[in-house]
Write an enzyme that holds these catalytic residues in place. Structure first.
Site, PDB file in Angstrom:
ATOM      1  N   HIS A  62       0.855  -1.193   0.000  1.00  0.00           N
ATOM      2  CA  HIS A  62       0.000   0.000   0.000  1.00  0.00           C
ATOM      3  C   HIS A  62       0.886   1.236   0.000  1.00  0.00           C
ATOM      4  O   HIS A  62       1.508   1.550   1.012  1.00  0.00           O
ATOM      5  CB  HIS A  62      -0.918  -0.012   1.234  1.00  0.00           C
ATOM      6  CG  HIS A  62      -1.856  -1.188   1.242  1.00  0.00           C
ATOM      7  ND1 HIS A  62      -3.090  -1.147   0.635  1.00  0.00           N
ATOM      8  CD2 HIS A  62      -1.725  -2.443   1.740  1.00  0.00           C
ATOM      9  CE1 HIS A  62      -3.692  -2.328   0.784  1.00  0.00           C
ATOM     10  NE2 HIS A  62      -2.879  -3.136   1.445  1.00  0.00           N
ATOM     11  N   LEU A  63       0.949   1.920  -1.150  1.00  0.00           N
ATOM     12  CA  LEU A  63       1.778   3.135  -1.245  1.00  0.00           C
ATOM     13  C   LEU A  63       0.991   4.379  -0.840  1.00  0.00           C
ATOM     14  O   LEU A  63       1.568   5.437  -0.651  1.00  0.00           O
ATOM     15  CB  LEU A  63       2.336   3.294  -2.667  1.00  0.00           C
ATOM     16  CG  LEU A  63       3.352   2.226  -3.109  1.00  0.00           C
ATOM     17  CD1 LEU A  63       3.763   2.473  -4.559  1.00  0.00           C
ATOM     18  CD2 LEU A  63       4.577   2.205  -2.211  1.00  0.00           C
ATOM     19  N   ARG A  64      -0.329   4.246  -0.750  1.00  0.00           N
ATOM     20  CA  ARG A  64      -1.236   5.271  -0.187  1.00  0.00           C
ATOM     21  C   ARG A  64      -1.415   6.526  -1.032  1.00  0.00           C
ATOM     22  O   ARG A  64      -2.178   7.403  -0.642  1.00  0.00           O
ATOM     23  CB  ARG A  64      -0.782   5.704   1.220  1.00  0.00           C
ATOM     24  CG  ARG A  64      -0.647   4.589   2.224  1.00  0.00           C
ATOM     25  CD  ARG A  64      -1.973   3.921   2.506  1.00  0.00           C
ATOM     26  NE  ARG A  64      -1.912   3.091   3.709  1.00  0.00           N
ATOM     27  CZ  ARG A  64      -2.678   2.041   3.903  1.00  0.00           C
ATOM     28  NH1 ARG A  64      -3.563   1.674   2.992  1.00  0.00           N
ATOM     29  NH2 ARG A  64      -2.584   1.334   5.002  1.00  0.00           N
ATOM     30  N   ASN A  94      -6.476   0.635  -3.097  1.00  0.00           N
ATOM     31  CA  ASN A  94      -7.389   1.245  -2.100  1.00  0.00           C
ATOM     32  C   ASN A  94      -6.875   2.614  -1.637  1.00  0.00           C
ATOM     33  O   ASN A  94      -6.641   2.856  -0.459  1.00  0.00           O
ATOM     34  CB  ASN A  94      -7.634   0.311  -0.908  1.00  0.00           C
ATOM     35  CG  ASN A  94      -6.386   0.013  -0.095  1.00  0.00           C
ATOM     36  OD1 ASN A  94      -5.267   0.117  -0.582  1.00  0.00           O
ATOM     37  ND2 ASN A  94      -6.572  -0.369   1.155  1.00  0.00           N
ATOM     38  N   ASP A 152      -8.565  -5.294  -2.635  1.00  0.00           N
ATOM     39  CA  ASP A 152      -7.878  -5.510  -1.356  1.00  0.00           C
ATOM     40  C   ASP A 152      -8.344  -4.558  -0.257  1.00  0.00           C
ATOM     41  O   ASP A 152      -8.522  -3.369  -0.469  1.00  0.00           O
ATOM     42  CB  ASP A 152      -6.359  -5.381  -1.513  1.00  0.00           C
ATOM     43  CG  ASP A 152      -5.661  -5.706  -0.205  1.00  0.00           C
ATOM     44  OD1 ASP A 152      -6.072  -6.670   0.447  1.00  0.00           O
ATOM     45  OD2 ASP A 152      -4.741  -4.960   0.183  1.00  0.00           O
ATOM     46  N   HIS A 179      -9.020 -10.435  -1.532  1.00  0.00           N
ATOM     47  CA  HIS A 179      -8.857 -10.324  -0.077  1.00  0.00           C
ATOM     48  C   HIS A 179     -10.087 -11.037   0.471  1.00  0.00           C
ATOM     49  O   HIS A 179     -11.200 -10.521   0.371  1.00  0.00           O
ATOM     50  CB  HIS A 179      -8.832  -8.832   0.300  1.00  0.00           C
ATOM     51  CG  HIS A 179      -9.035  -8.548   1.757  1.00  0.00           C
ATOM     52  ND1 HIS A 179      -8.093  -7.917   2.521  1.00  0.00           N
ATOM     53  CD2 HIS A 179     -10.084  -8.785   2.587  1.00  0.00           C
ATOM     54  CE1 HIS A 179      -8.548  -7.782   3.757  1.00  0.00           C
ATOM     55  NE2 HIS A 179      -9.759  -8.300   3.828  1.00  0.00           N
ATOM     56  N   HIS A 232      -2.795 -12.743   1.188  1.00  0.00           N
ATOM     57  CA  HIS A 232      -2.470 -12.933   2.618  1.00  0.00           C
ATOM     58  C   HIS A 232      -3.292 -14.036   3.293  1.00  0.00           C
ATOM     59  O   HIS A 232      -4.141 -13.768   4.133  1.00  0.00           O
ATOM     60  CB  HIS A 232      -2.590 -11.632   3.398  1.00  0.00           C
ATOM     61  CG  HIS A 232      -3.776 -10.755   3.085  1.00  0.00           C
ATOM     62  ND1 HIS A 232      -5.053 -11.224   2.963  1.00  0.00           N
ATOM     63  CD2 HIS A 232      -3.868  -9.423   2.883  1.00  0.00           C
ATOM     64  CE1 HIS A 232      -5.870 -10.226   2.700  1.00  0.00           C
ATOM     65  NE2 HIS A 232      -5.169  -9.113   2.637  1.00  0.00           N
ATOM     66  N   ASP A 306       2.193  -6.953   2.506  1.00  0.00           N
ATOM     67  CA  ASP A 306       0.962  -6.189   2.812  1.00  0.00           C
ATOM     68  C   ASP A 306       1.347  -4.912   3.567  1.00  0.00           C
ATOM     69  O   ASP A 306       0.650  -4.498   4.512  1.00  0.00           O
ATOM     70  CB  ASP A 306      -0.055  -7.024   3.595  1.00  0.00           C
ATOM     71  CG  ASP A 306      -1.438  -6.364   3.656  1.00  0.00           C
ATOM     72  OD1 ASP A 306      -1.636  -5.305   3.024  1.00  0.00           O
ATOM     73  OD2 ASP A 306      -2.317  -6.917   4.345  1.00  0.00           O
ATOM     74  N   PHE A 324      -6.513  -1.281  10.709  1.00  0.00           N
ATOM     75  CA  PHE A 324      -5.785  -2.535  10.485  1.00  0.00           C
ATOM     76  C   PHE A 324      -4.520  -2.282   9.663  1.00  0.00           C
ATOM     77  O   PHE A 324      -4.549  -1.472   8.730  1.00  0.00           O
ATOM     78  CB  PHE A 324      -6.657  -3.512   9.688  1.00  0.00           C
ATOM     79  CG  PHE A 324      -7.824  -4.093  10.448  1.00  0.00           C
ATOM     80  CD1 PHE A 324      -7.651  -5.176  11.281  1.00  0.00           C
ATOM     81  CD2 PHE A 324      -9.104  -3.560  10.292  1.00  0.00           C
ATOM     82  CE1 PHE A 324      -8.727  -5.738  11.956  1.00  0.00           C
ATOM     83  CE2 PHE A 324     -10.188  -4.110  10.968  1.00  0.00           C
ATOM     84  CZ  PHE A 324     -10.003  -5.200  11.796  1.00  0.00           C
TER      85      PHE A 324
HETATM   86  O1  DOR Z   1      -4.150  -4.982   7.460  1.00  0.00           O
HETATM   87  C1  DOR Z   1      -4.530  -4.564   6.378  1.00  0.00           C
HETATM   88  N1  DOR Z   1      -4.355  -3.273   6.007  1.00  0.00           N
HETATM   89  N2  DOR Z   1      -5.144  -5.412   5.548  1.00  0.00           N
HETATM   90  C2  DOR Z   1      -5.709  -4.994   4.401  1.00  0.00           C
HETATM   91  O2  DOR Z   1      -6.246  -5.801   3.719  1.00  0.00           O
HETATM   92  C3  DOR Z   1      -5.696  -3.571   4.034  1.00  0.00           C
HETATM   93  C4  DOR Z   1      -4.590  -2.858   4.669  1.00  0.00           C
HETATM   94  C5  DOR Z   1      -4.699  -1.356   4.592  1.00  0.00           C
HETATM   95  O3  DOR Z   1      -5.001  -0.823   3.517  1.00  0.00           O
HETATM   96  O4  DOR Z   1      -4.394  -0.694   5.593  1.00  0.00           O
HETATM   97 ZN    ZN Z   2      -5.938  -7.332   2.229  1.00  0.00          ZN
END
Ligand code: DOR
Ligand code: ZN
Length: 430
Positions: A62-64, A94, A152, A179, A232, A306, A324
């Protein structure tokens, strides 16, 4: 530009290579692998005592960017990747906006070309806004280079919708990467359902909430013929489903993360460590043992991080309120070397398979082989470097690692992307 890498232990199971020799690179490609190579003009690097492997790929990151640059951006995330030994990452969609159309894809590609320190492979959403209701512009995204689709962070709840996603993707020979999470079972689940949720007094996230979707998606793989890559995976039974699907000859692959291999629900103590709040949750010690067995026996195709950066203020909250995810780019290789390669659970060849060869194959990327003609994406490892994980060393903007304080042995010291150094002596080349 020529580059001569001398005296490393060069390992690549694809060409049955494990020997001390030299690698000569010119114009971004390997031109020769052999003993006592020489070159007229260029840079020579002595890698005595080090291990040289095909460049590592993390296919779940996730590069955000765009939208959550306070957590991470493409510049910081790809620097963290290079620091951890990776030559490429696959970015999850996402973001805000979600990467569900060609404009978003082009944005990530353009930013990566401007500020990236590794290659960025873009994945696209399966459904618009990750909402599971309307198909994303999959064909358009594919025309702009996307070869993998995922929602995801969310499971696609509707089986009919998932079938349509897979039918579309299979037209382009692209992989769908679910996912697996059934919301009707997971609800507000915070930690693994069972001993952990009871002990901590929190809502449980049951193993079945993951396994039922794995089962369903394998059935849809059988129905549509679409390549399926389970993200995952965390439970012994989920992994067995994948093992059985492979035995049946279905195009099913799967990945695991270092945190699901090397941490368990027992690590979540009464300090309520929010760094250990991940989705899917940390499972039982028996599940982690089963995943390690799957890594050793070939059932698991890829080790991925992840990498899920969050700000301190988001994580420094009550466990239920914290998001999470944990970061992983800068610890994954060293954790695998320390916990799997050093004790002999797997050898270097299998590590290369899990962290370079199969991720490229699943994502339909050109293979990187340590032989003449191949792209010179290379990772160099100092197998004896002992270090302690410390937040101050991270190049990620975030510090939400579950491994701070861990004592590890082995780490990437040099990384080359297309023959250009991105990491030298453990330091990013700007
Ligand atoms: O722990 C997680 N964080 N699982 C995911 O599937 C998404 C990710 C997030 O985008 O923070
Ligand atoms: Zn995920």
């Amino acid at each position: 530009m020529a580059l001569l890498l001398k005296n490393a232990r060069v390992i690549d199971p694809q060409v049955e290579l494990d020997t001390v020799c030299d690698v000569l690179v010119r114009d971004g490609r390997i031109v020769e692998v052999g003993q006592d190579l020489a070159m007229e003009k260029g840079e020579t690097v002595d890698l005595t005592g080090k291990v040289l492997v095909p460049g590592l790929v993390d296919m779940h990151v996730h590069l955000r960017e765009p939208g959550y640059e306070q957590k991470e951006d493409i510049a910081s995330g790809t620097r963290a990747a290079a620091h951890g030994g990776f030559t490429a990452v696959c970015a999850m969609p996402n973001t805000a906006p979600v990467i569900d159309n060609a404009v978003g894809v082009e944005y990530v590609k353009a930013r990566a070309a401007q500020v990236g320190k590794c290659r960025v492979i873009v994945s696209g959403a399966c459904t618009k806004g990750l909402e599971g209701e309307i198909l994303a512009e999959m064909g358009d995204m594919h025309a702009h280079g996307v070869k993998a689709f995922t929602d995801d962070g969310h499971g696609v709840q509707d089986a009919g919708m998932m079938r349509r996603v897979m039918e579309y993707a299979s037209q382009f020979d692209c992989v769908v990467m679910p996912h697996c999470q059934d919301d009707s079972l997971v609800g507000e689940g915070q930690v693994n359902e069972g001993t952990c949720s009871t002990r901590l007094g929190m809502f449980g996230w049951p193993a079945e909430g993951e396994e039922l979707e794995i089962m369903r998606d394998i059935a849809l793989c059988r129905l549509t013929g679409c390549p399926l890559h389970i993200q995952h995976i965390t439970t012994a039974r989920g992994l067995q489903l994948v093992r059985d699907a492979k035995a049946e000859g279905l195009p099913v692959t799967c990945e695991v993360t270092p945190h699901h291999l090397f941490l368990t629900e027992d690590d979540i103590d009464d300090t309520y460590p929010t760094a250990l709040k991940v989705n899917p949750p940390l499972r039982t010690a028996a599940d982690a043992r089963a995943l390690i067995e799957g890594v050793a026996d070939g059932t698991v195709d890829a080790i991925v991080t992840d990498h899920a950066p969050h700000t301190d203020w988001e994580k420094d909250r009550e466990f239920e309120l914290a998001p999470f995810g944990m970061i992983g780019l800068e610890t994954a290789l060293s954790l695998v070397l320390t916990n799997l390669v050093k004790p002999g659970v797997i050898d270097y060849g299998r590590m290369v398979d899990l962290m370079a060869v199969r991720p490229r194959a699943i994502l339909r990327e050109e293979p990187v082989r340590l032989e003449a003609g191949s792209i010179a994406d290379l990772t160099v490892i100092d197998p004896d470097a002992a270090w302690t994980v410390a937040r101050a060393d991270f190049l990620s903007k975030a510090g939400n690692s579950g491994f701070i304080g861990a004592e590890l042995v082995g780490r990437a010291t040099e990384v080359y992307v297309g023959g250009y150094a991105t990491l030298k002596d453990g330091v990013i080349v700007e």
